[in-house]
Write a protein that holds these residues in place. Sequence first.
Motif, PDB file in Angstrom:
ATOM      1  N   LEU A 101       0.858  -1.189   0.000  1.00  0.00           N
ATOM      2  CA  LEU A 101       0.000   0.000   0.000  1.00  0.00           C
ATOM      3  C   LEU A 101       0.891   1.234   0.000  1.00  0.00           C
ATOM      4  O   LEU A 101       1.556   1.519   0.998  1.00  0.00           O
ATOM      5  CB  LEU A 101      -0.920   0.008   1.226  1.00  0.00           C
ATOM      6  CG  LEU A 101      -1.883   1.193   1.346  1.00  0.00           C
ATOM      7  CD1 LEU A 101      -2.894   1.190   0.204  1.00  0.00           C
ATOM      8  CD2 LEU A 101      -2.592   1.170   2.698  1.00  0.00           C
ATOM      9  N   TRP A 156      -7.471   1.705   1.074  1.00  0.00           N
ATOM     10  CA  TRP A 156      -8.132   0.403   1.040  1.00  0.00           C
ATOM     11  C   TRP A 156      -9.558   0.510   1.570  1.00  0.00           C
ATOM     12  O   TRP A 156      -9.847   1.326   2.443  1.00  0.00           O
ATOM     13  CB  TRP A 156      -7.387  -0.592   1.926  1.00  0.00           C
ATOM     14  CG  TRP A 156      -6.143  -1.168   1.340  1.00  0.00           C
ATOM     15  CD1 TRP A 156      -5.741  -1.137   0.036  1.00  0.00           C
ATOM     16  CD2 TRP A 156      -5.139  -1.901   2.055  1.00  0.00           C
ATOM     17  NE1 TRP A 156      -4.556  -1.808  -0.118  1.00  0.00           N
ATOM     18  CE2 TRP A 156      -4.157  -2.285   1.111  1.00  0.00           C
ATOM     19  CE3 TRP A 156      -4.979  -2.273   3.383  1.00  0.00           C
ATOM     20  CZ2 TRP A 156      -3.030  -3.018   1.472  1.00  0.00           C
ATOM     21  CZ3 TRP A 156      -3.855  -2.998   3.745  1.00  0.00           C
ATOM     22  CH2 TRP A 156      -2.891  -3.377   2.791  1.00  0.00           C
ATOM     23  N   LYS A 181     -10.763  -5.105   2.943  1.00  0.00           N
ATOM     24  CA  LYS A 181      -9.776  -5.547   1.950  1.00  0.00           C
ATOM     25  C   LYS A 181      -8.966  -6.735   2.441  1.00  0.00           C
ATOM     26  O   LYS A 181      -8.897  -7.782   1.786  1.00  0.00           O
ATOM     27  CB  LYS A 181      -8.865  -4.377   1.583  1.00  0.00           C
ATOM     28  CG  LYS A 181      -8.035  -4.585   0.321  1.00  0.00           C
ATOM     29  CD  LYS A 181      -6.646  -5.132   0.605  1.00  0.00           C
ATOM     30  CE  LYS A 181      -5.823  -5.181  -0.669  1.00  0.00           C
ATOM     31  NZ  LYS A 181      -4.524  -5.859  -0.464  1.00  0.00           N
ATOM     32  N   TYR A 220      -9.590  -2.487  -8.523  1.00  0.00           N
ATOM     33  CA  TYR A 220      -9.454  -1.209  -7.821  1.00  0.00           C
ATOM     34  C   TYR A 220      -9.985  -0.098  -8.717  1.00  0.00           C
ATOM     35  O   TYR A 220     -10.204  -0.292  -9.919  1.00  0.00           O
ATOM     36  CB  TYR A 220      -8.003  -0.948  -7.416  1.00  0.00           C
ATOM     37  CG  TYR A 220      -7.018  -0.794  -8.564  1.00  0.00           C
ATOM     38  CD1 TYR A 220      -6.593   0.454  -9.012  1.00  0.00           C
ATOM     39  CD2 TYR A 220      -6.476  -1.921  -9.192  1.00  0.00           C
ATOM     40  CE1 TYR A 220      -5.678   0.587 -10.041  1.00  0.00           C
ATOM     41  CE2 TYR A 220      -5.561  -1.801 -10.218  1.00  0.00           C
ATOM     42  CZ  TYR A 220      -5.154  -0.537 -10.642  1.00  0.00           C
ATOM     43  OH  TYR A 220      -4.251  -0.419 -11.673  1.00  0.00           O
ATOM     44  N   THR A 267      -3.123  -3.698  -4.568  1.00  0.00           N
ATOM     45  CA  THR A 267      -4.055  -4.820  -4.403  1.00  0.00           C
ATOM     46  C   THR A 267      -3.362  -6.161  -4.219  1.00  0.00           C
ATOM     47  O   THR A 267      -4.013  -7.153  -3.881  1.00  0.00           O
ATOM     48  CB  THR A 267      -5.000  -4.950  -5.620  1.00  0.00           C
ATOM     49  OG1 THR A 267      -4.298  -5.533  -6.733  1.00  0.00           O
ATOM     50  CG2 THR A 267      -5.576  -3.596  -6.025  1.00  0.00           C
ATOM     51  N   ALA A 284      -9.870  -1.380  -3.354  1.00  0.00           N
ATOM     52  CA  ALA A 284      -8.786  -0.424  -3.180  1.00  0.00           C
ATOM     53  C   ALA A 284      -8.976   0.782  -4.100  1.00  0.00           C
ATOM     54  O   ALA A 284      -9.682   0.709  -5.112  1.00  0.00           O
ATOM     55  CB  ALA A 284      -7.444  -1.096  -3.451  1.00  0.00           C
TER      56      ALA A 284
END
Length: 256
Positions: free
Chosen positions: A93, A99, A103, A123, A158, A201
């Motif tokens: 991330l 997120w 998630k 996403y 992701t 995301a």
Amino acid sequence: MQRNNPLISIVTPNYNCSSFIAETIESVFGQTYRNWEMIIVDDCSTDGSYEIALEYAKRDSRIKVLKNEKNSGAAVSRNLALNMVQGEYISFLDSDDLWEREKLEKQLDFMVNNNCDFSYTIYDLIDEESKKMNKEVRIPKKLSYLKYLHHCYTGCLTVMYKKEIANDIRSFLIKNNNDYGLFLQVLKKSKKALGLQSNLAHYRIRKSGISRKKLGKIKPYFQLMHDNLGFPYILVCWFLFTNILIGKTWKYKKLK
């Protein structure tokens, strides 16, 4: 199949994201799955974002903040974090992305129930004010190393994989495409890579973002594919063509 609540390590490089990093960390705090550690590696920020991360680390021992000795780029930051991870699973991330609350929980359950060692999710895109841009990124249900060579189907924010398949794998030290290069290496060792067809995301589009400078990515792409991975130039040209074609014709879905 029941999971045993394994530790999930979150790798977060940071450079001058003071406008976004608090929101990013809060999106981790808000996760319904609680057994995680977040390793933030600051790349000598000058805007106070390093200090913001430190304040969060004081509040929660699950957050660990490191700092590069000199400004070195995202690949070095990710590698430093990967040297420190303790989790059974590794996720990624960046310090300006977000997120959804479920998630980690949904993705972990998906991996356990489907017995896969590499996964990724849908996403969408948000702007600098965290407003949705009505674009969602499609993903294939399955991935292989060969398929991934033809297009970077995954968003870095992701991806989750089992640490055991990639203990010795690190990013190539290139300015762009270093996450793509990392995941290519992991996929080569993966036995089963699957896409979770849920939007979990939010990838932030920034005017100053390095990923927006498309022409500047071509040279590092050739460096990755030829110098680091060893493909002949004619194959690299083919992979570049398919990457661009799929990105232009299939990747993005407009939302109402």
